[in-house]
Enzyme design. Sequence first.
Site, mmCIF file in Angstrom:
data_model
loop_
_atom_site.group_PDB
_atom_site.id
_atom_site.type_symbol
_atom_site.label_atom_id
_atom_site.label_comp_id
_atom_site.label_asym_id
_atom_site.label_seq_id
_atom_site.Cartn_x
_atom_site.Cartn_y
_atom_site.Cartn_z
ATOM 1 N N HIS A 50 -42.316 -28.097 -18.877
ATOM 2 C CA HIS A 50 -41.052 -28.031 -19.633
ATOM 3 C C HIS A 50 -41.248 -28.448 -21.072
ATOM 4 O O HIS A 50 -40.822 -29.532 -21.459
ATOM 5 C CB HIS A 50 -40.031 -28.939 -18.962
ATOM 6 C CG HIS A 50 -38.622 -28.687 -19.377
ATOM 7 N ND1 HIS A 50 -38.020 -29.323 -20.435
ATOM 8 C CD2 HIS A 50 -37.687 -27.869 -18.858
ATOM 9 C CE1 HIS A 50 -36.763 -28.917 -20.539
ATOM 10 N NE2 HIS A 50 -36.540 -28.046 -19.590
ATOM 11 N N PHE A 51 -41.751 -27.792 -21.902
ATOM 12 C CA PHE A 51 -42.435 -26.498 -21.844
ATOM 13 C C PHE A 51 -43.809 -26.727 -22.416
ATOM 14 O O PHE A 51 -43.912 -27.453 -23.406
ATOM 15 C CB PHE A 51 -41.673 -25.461 -22.683
ATOM 16 C CG PHE A 51 -40.225 -25.315 -22.277
ATOM 17 C CD1 PHE A 51 -39.887 -24.526 -21.190
ATOM 18 C CD2 PHE A 51 -39.214 -25.983 -22.952
ATOM 19 C CE1 PHE A 51 -38.553 -24.365 -20.819
ATOM 20 C CE2 PHE A 51 -37.893 -25.835 -22.572
ATOM 21 C CZ PHE A 51 -37.556 -25.026 -21.506
#
Length: 147
Positions: A50-51
């Site tokens: 994420h991410f």
Amino acid sequence: MSAMDIHEILKYLPHRYPFLLVDKVIAYETGKSIVALKNVTINEPFFSGHFPHHPVMPGVLIVEALAQAAAILTLRTKGSVSSDDSVYYFVGIDGVRFKKPVMAGDQLILKVEIERQIKGVWKYTARAEVDDKLITEAKLMCTARNV
């Protein structure tokens, strides 16, 4: 107003790695408010997904960090500690707003105030800040239940 180190925090929260989201309590006033912090490092397990190209702390984990700070305040106010026979649960989250993303390297300041407590349900006003800027705000409701 007093502070708590991680050893005292662990007495109040059942959470452990990777879900313990309060590193230190800067100040609290029993029955009123708490200011805590979470150091957000690139080593957080959620950043790998994420991410990977733009590491952002998930908003739900910011809200969870606020709830953990609220739990510490509530248990401290009640004069109790975490136990194996009860869990502190969310019963409501209202008005959540995310103003800015939280990135690796940020220090998340968690500010929670007790609004009221009725029949075992506690309601709080909560806000998270980074560098004195509002990141997230919410109204939280929580209660302890036997398991």
